[in-house]
Design a protein around this motif. Structure first.
Motif, PDB file in Angstrom:
ATOM      1  N   GLY A 241      31.888  47.778  42.393  1.00 11.77           N
ATOM      2  CA  GLY A 241      31.487  47.243  41.105  1.00 11.77           C
ATOM      3  C   GLY A 241      32.536  47.455  40.034  1.00 11.77           C
ATOM      4  N   LEU A 242      33.291  48.542  40.157  1.00  9.40           N
ATOM      5  CA  LEU A 242      34.324  48.879  39.177  1.00  9.40           C
ATOM      6  C   LEU A 242      35.471  47.874  39.179  1.00  9.40           C
ATOM      7  CD1 LEU A 242      35.563  50.956  37.189  1.00  9.40           C
ATOM      8  CD2 LEU A 242      36.472  52.155  39.192  1.00  9.40           C
ATOM      9  N   LYS A 243      35.717  47.261  40.304  1.00  8.11           N
ATOM     10  CA  LYS A 243      36.892  46.391  40.434  1.00  8.11           C
ATOM     11  C   LYS A 243      36.838  45.183  39.500  1.00  8.11           C
ATOM     12  CE  LYS A 243      34.777  44.064  44.392  1.00  8.11           C
ATOM     13  NZ  LYS A 243      34.692  44.114  45.866  1.00  8.11           N
ATOM     14  N   PHE A 244      35.652  44.717  39.145  1.00 11.26           N
ATOM     15  CA  PHE A 244      35.547  43.542  38.284  1.00 11.26           C
ATOM     16  C   PHE A 244      36.058  43.837  36.874  1.00 11.26           C
ATOM     17  CE2 PHE A 244      32.400  42.897  41.610  1.00 11.26           C
ATOM     18  CZ  PHE A 244      32.723  41.616  42.034  1.00 11.26           C
ATOM     19  N   ARG A 245      35.867  45.073  36.429  1.00  5.28           N
ATOM     20  CA  ARG A 245      36.367  45.447  35.105  1.00  5.28           C
ATOM     21  C   ARG A 245      37.882  45.628  35.133  1.00  5.28           C
ATOM     22  NH1 ARG A 245      32.878  50.278  32.634  1.00  5.28           N
ATOM     23  NH2 ARG A 245      34.446  49.941  31.018  1.00  5.28           N
ATOM     24  N   ILE A 246      38.372  46.268  36.190  1.00  2.89           N
ATOM     25  CA  ILE A 246      39.812  46.544  36.273  1.00  2.89           C
ATOM     26  C   ILE A 246      40.608  45.255  36.487  1.00  2.89           C
ATOM     27  CG2 ILE A 246      41.581  47.698  37.657  1.00  2.89           C
ATOM     28  CD1 ILE A 246      39.594  49.946  38.158  1.00  2.89           C
ATOM     29  N   LEU A 247      40.055  44.342  37.266  1.00  7.28           N
ATOM     30  CA  LEU A 247      40.778  43.127  37.646  1.00  7.28           C
ATOM     31  C   LEU A 247      41.063  42.217  36.451  1.00  7.28           C
ATOM     32  CD1 LEU A 247      41.902  41.685  40.121  1.00  7.28           C
ATOM     33  CD2 LEU A 247      39.689  40.562  40.407  1.00  7.28           C
ATOM     34  N   ARG A 248      40.277  42.332  35.401  1.00  6.83           N
ATOM     35  CA  ARG A 248      40.432  41.434  34.252  1.00  6.83           C
ATOM     36  C   ARG A 248      41.840  41.503  33.657  1.00  6.83           C
ATOM     37  NH1 ARG A 248      39.624  40.020  28.792  1.00  6.83           N
ATOM     38  NH2 ARG A 248      37.817  38.645  28.467  1.00  6.83           N
ATOM     39  N   GLU A 249      42.395  42.707  33.561  1.00 11.35           N
ATOM     40  CA  GLU A 249      43.736  42.857  32.985  1.00 11.35           C
ATOM     41  C   GLU A 249      44.786  42.115  33.806  1.00 11.35           C
ATOM     42  OE1 GLU A 249      43.684  47.063  30.523  1.00 11.35           O
ATOM     43  OE2 GLU A 249      44.510  47.020  32.550  1.00 11.35           O
ATOM     44  N   PHE A 250      44.619  42.118  35.114  1.00 10.42           N
ATOM     45  CA  PHE A 250      45.577  41.437  35.983  1.00 10.42           C
ATOM     46  C   PHE A 250      45.606  39.937  35.674  1.00 10.42           C
ATOM     47  CE2 PHE A 250      44.816  45.391  38.063  1.00 10.42           C
ATOM     48  CZ  PHE A 250      45.919  45.677  38.848  1.00 10.42           C
ATOM     49  N   LEU A 251      44.417  39.375  35.477  1.00 11.81           N
ATOM     50  CA  LEU A 251      44.344  37.947  35.180  1.00 11.81           C
ATOM     51  C   LEU A 251      44.894  37.654  33.788  1.00 11.81           C
ATOM     52  CD1 LEU A 251      40.905  36.802  36.648  1.00 11.81           C
ATOM     53  CD2 LEU A 251      43.105  37.091  37.776  1.00 11.81           C
ATOM     54  N   ASN A 319      31.791  36.798  50.163  1.00 14.33           N
ATOM     55  CA  ASN A 319      32.004  38.232  50.271  1.00 14.33           C
ATOM     56  C   ASN A 319      32.844  38.701  49.087  1.00 14.33           C
ATOM     57  OD1 ASN A 319      33.371  40.820  51.206  1.00 14.33           O
ATOM     58  ND2 ASN A 319      31.917  40.459  52.858  1.00 14.33           N
ATOM     59  N   SER A 320      32.269  39.570  48.281  1.00 13.94           N
ATOM     60  CA  SER A 320      32.980  40.042  47.078  1.00 13.94           C
ATOM     61  C   SER A 320      34.047  41.074  47.396  1.00 13.94           C
ATOM     62  CB  SER A 320      31.982  40.627  46.074  1.00 13.94           C
ATOM     63  OG  SER A 320      31.341  41.768  46.626  1.00 13.94           O
ATOM     64  N   GLY A 321      34.241  41.370  48.688  1.00  9.42           N
ATOM     65  CA  GLY A 321      35.273  42.321  49.089  1.00  9.42           C
ATOM     66  C   GLY A 321      36.583  41.671  49.460  1.00  9.42           C
ATOM     67  N   PHE A 322      36.615  40.320  49.461  1.00 11.79           N
ATOM     68  CA  PHE A 322      37.870  39.642  49.763  1.00 11.79           C
ATOM     69  C   PHE A 322      37.814  38.237  49.170  1.00 11.79           C
ATOM     70  CE2 PHE A 322      40.959  37.227  52.241  1.00 11.79           C
ATOM     71  CZ  PHE A 322      42.036  38.102  52.300  1.00 11.79           C
ATOM     72  N   PHE A 323      38.502  38.052  48.063  1.00 15.12           N
ATOM     73  CA  PHE A 323      38.568  36.720  47.458  1.00 15.12           C
ATOM     74  C   PHE A 323      39.848  36.587  46.650  1.00 15.12           C
ATOM     75  CE2 PHE A 323      36.140  39.389  44.512  1.00 15.12           C
ATOM     76  CZ  PHE A 323      36.747  39.150  43.292  1.00 15.12           C
ATOM     77  N   TYR A 324      40.320  35.363  46.577  1.00 21.81           N
ATOM     78  CA  TYR A 324      41.511  35.008  45.809  1.00 21.81           C
ATOM     79  C   TYR A 324      41.039  34.416  44.491  1.00 21.81           C
ATOM     80  CZ  TYR A 324      45.878  32.501  44.628  1.00 21.81           C
ATOM     81  OH  TYR A 324      47.004  32.024  44.010  1.00 21.81           O
ATOM     82  N   ILE A 325      41.566  34.912  43.376  1.00 23.30           N
ATOM     83  CA  ILE A 325      41.116  34.459  42.065  1.00 23.30           C
ATOM     84  C   ILE A 325      42.318  34.147  41.191  1.00 23.30           C
ATOM     85  CG2 ILE A 325      40.883  36.853  41.232  1.00 23.30           C
ATOM     86  CD1 ILE A 325      38.440  35.831  39.580  1.00 23.30           C
ATOM     87  N   ARG A 326      42.291  32.963  40.578  1.00 19.82           N
ATOM     88  CA  ARG A 326      43.388  32.497  39.740  1.00 19.82           C
ATOM     89  C   ARG A 326      43.161  32.902  38.285  1.00 19.82           C
ATOM     90  NH1 ARG A 326      43.301  27.540  38.959  1.00 19.82           N
ATOM     91  NH2 ARG A 326      45.511  27.239  38.524  1.00 19.82           N
ATOM     92  N   PRO A 327      44.222  33.058  37.508  1.00 22.19           N
ATOM     93  CA  PRO A 327      44.073  33.491  36.108  1.00 22.19           C
ATOM     94  C   PRO A 327      43.668  32.338  35.188  1.00 22.19           C
ATOM     95  CG  PRO A 327      46.394  33.219  36.617  1.00 22.19           C
ATOM     96  CD  PRO A 327      45.649  32.971  37.906  1.00 22.19           C
ATOM     97  N   THR A 328      42.401  31.940  35.266  1.00 22.39           N
ATOM     98  CA  THR A 328      41.869  30.861  34.442  1.00 22.39           C
ATOM     99  C   THR A 328      40.726  31.402  33.579  1.00 22.39           C
ATOM    100  OG1 THR A 328      40.207  30.171  36.068  1.00 22.39           O
ATOM    101  CG2 THR A 328      42.417  29.213  36.278  1.00 22.39           C
ATOM    102  N   ILE A 329      40.340  30.625  32.593  1.00 23.68           N
ATOM    103  CA  ILE A 329      39.235  31.033  31.728  1.00 23.68           C
ATOM    104  C   ILE A 329      37.930  31.194  32.517  1.00 23.68           C
ATOM    105  CG2 ILE A 329      37.762  30.296  29.811  1.00 23.68           C
ATOM    106  CD1 ILE A 329      40.421  31.482  28.948  1.00 23.68           C
ATOM    107  N   PRO A 330      37.557  30.243  33.403  1.00 23.81           N
ATOM    108  CA  PRO A 330      36.333  30.462  34.189  1.00 23.81           C
ATOM    109  C   PRO A 330      36.392  31.711  35.058  1.00 23.81           C
ATOM    110  CG  PRO A 330      36.961  28.158  34.273  1.00 23.81           C
ATOM    111  CD  PRO A 330      38.102  28.887  33.629  1.00 23.81           C
ATOM    112  N   SER A 331      37.570  32.028  35.597  1.00 23.02           N
ATOM    113  CA  SER A 331      37.704  33.224  36.427  1.00 23.02           C
ATOM    114  C   SER A 331      37.470  34.491  35.607  1.00 23.02           C
ATOM    115  CB  SER A 331      39.096  33.272  37.056  1.00 23.02           C
ATOM    116  OG  SER A 331      39.303  32.195  37.937  1.00 23.02           O
ATOM    117  N   ILE A 332      38.047  34.534  34.412  1.00 29.86           N
ATOM    118  CA  ILE A 332      37.868  35.705  33.548  1.00 29.86           C
ATOM    119  C   ILE A 332      36.416  35.802  33.090  1.00 29.86           C
ATOM    120  CG2 ILE A 332      38.540  36.736  31.348  1.00 29.86           C
ATOM    121  CD1 ILE A 332      41.335  35.540  31.785  1.00 29.86           C
TER     122      ILE A 332
END
Length: 439
Positions: A241-251, A319-332
């Protein structure tokens, strides 16, 4: 004699005529006076002398009042003008308030229109607005534009990503000491698969030391009491669950991320097998074409008679344990929504991840407008597909997937090691001892 009588008669007749004429004149004068008085009373008492409209008073008083009303008309006119001026002031203030309300409504309308035509504006920003082509040739916009990178939010992370990423892409894994053994197995396969753009987000000092000692790129966040306590001591679900908060900075920094759990074996470089045409590209928990890519499930309710059959569309979760996400507004927005819900609810992050991705807009809720793609379940394989189907089929056993995610089984470490033995070390019976499911 005769003459005396004639003269007497003539005098008598003359006197009589004079008296008659005088009486006639008096009557005429009385009638005139009566008419005049009638006119006067009719003027001052149009509803009658004793009508309740008039207070008890004498005629003289009534005439006096009339005279006084005429003399005060100028004062009343001044008062009326003042009243009209006050009315004008009030109307002006009311008009100003109405103008303000109109401006507010126009602003709300503008914002509403801005929200409804986002897709069209995005398309216009990318190119000229097209006409519809011939039947069967039109294609809608699927790939949202990426955000403008903002390195000011985390210059230290921006520097690390600039050194690790390849073409602004990299694998990101979150790990603490609780999953160190699985991380060691994963790192060994990452190196064998030749994946260079691989980064571990170290949630404690021990993982950071391990990465430095083994030549693995690592990033340890700046202290954050609430988040870091979860990272140091949390189990798999808490860290997930923590990864969703941390991942935002990467995008925000403009990087596309392949987010990975630690219970994944890498057999090939995953970046050679991505489409990159959607905001989110995720592996599935499905185990065949129907469950992975969707199917029409008919619900039967006999009590409805003629309408007993209801068609439903179903798909097994991403599966929320493996996905590719692009740095777009909908992704964030996806990350923000999931992180927000997980901070307020006691929920499984994968369930929330899929609800946010798939629930459509409906009364009281605005759905996420993010494009998504399901990965090939034989290429990005889950452990149910491997242990229940692939290992038992002579033809499927010849396949070499890109990754295998041990997501369906709790005995993760031994199965990960068995997968390594089977695919890297050539041990053909390495998978045989495990049951299809968990014990």
């Amino acid at each position: 004699m005769m003459g005396g009588r004639r003269d007497g008669l003539m005098r008598s007749s003359s006197n009589s005529n004079s008296i008659l004429s005088l009486r006639t004149s008096r009557i005429a004068i009385a009638i005139a006076i009566g008419i005049l008085m009638g006119c006067i009373f009719a003027f001052f008492y149009p509803y009658g002398f004793l009508h309740p409209y008039y207070p008890p008073s004498t005629a003289a008083a009534t005439i006096s009042n009339s005279i006084s009303q005429e003399s005060s008309s100028e004062c009343e006119s001044s008062e009326r003008i003042n009243i009209l001026k006050a009315d004008i002031v009030r109307m002006t203030e009311k008009n100003a308030e109405l103008r303000k309300q109109v401006r507010e409504l126009n602003e709300k309308l503008r914002l509403a229109e801005q929200g409804t035509d986002t897709a069209q504006k995005q398309f216009l920003a990318l190119g000229e607005q097209p006409k519809a082509g011939p039947f069967g040739t039109v294609k809608s916009l699927r790939t949202n534009p990426t955000v403008v990178p903002d390195e000011s939010i985390n210059p230290r992370l921006a520097k690390i990503l600039g050194e690790v990423a390849v073409r602004k892409e990299l694998v990101v894994v979150l790990a603490n000491v609780n999953v160190k053994e699985m991380l060691e197995v994963q790192v060994s396969t990452v190196k064998k698969a030749g994946i260079l753009n691989y980064l571990v987000v170290a949630l404690d000092d021990e993982i950071e030391s391990y990465c430095k000692a083994n030549g693995v790129a690592a990033y340890k966040r700046d202290p954050d009491d609430g988040v870091d306590e979860i990272g140091r001591s949390g189990g798999n679900h808490a860290v997930s669950g923590l990864k969703f908060r941390i991942l935002r900075e990467f995008l925000q920094l403009g990087y596309s991320i392949l987010l990975s759990d630690v219970d994944i074996i890498y057999l090939k470089n995953p970046f050679d097998h991505l489409y990159r045409d959607s905001d989110v590209e995720s592996m599935t928990d499905g185990h065949n074409n129907a469950t992975a890519y969707g199917y029409n499930d008919v619900f039967d309710e006999p009590a409805m008679g003629w309408a007993r059959y209801a068609h439903t569309m179903r798909i097994w979760v991403y599966n929320s344990g493996f996905f590719y996400i692009r740095p777009t507004i909908p992704s964030i927005e996806l990350l923000d929504r999931v992180a927000d819900r997980l901070s307020k609810e006691k929920a499984w992050d994968q369930a929330v991840f899929n609800e946010v991705l798939f629930y459509p807009s409906h009364p009281g809720y605005e759905g996420l407008h993010a494009s998504r793609r399901t990965m090939d379940f034989y290429t990005f394989m889950n452990s149910k597909v491997l242990f229940k189907t692939v290992r038992k089929d002579p033809n499927l056993k010849k396949l070499k997937p890109v990754i295998i995610h041990i997501n369906y089984h709790p005995d993760k470490l031994p199965r990960m090691r068995a997968v390594v033995d089977y695919y890297f070390n050539g041990k053909q019976d390495a998978l045989d001892s495990f049951p299809d499911g968990s014990q």
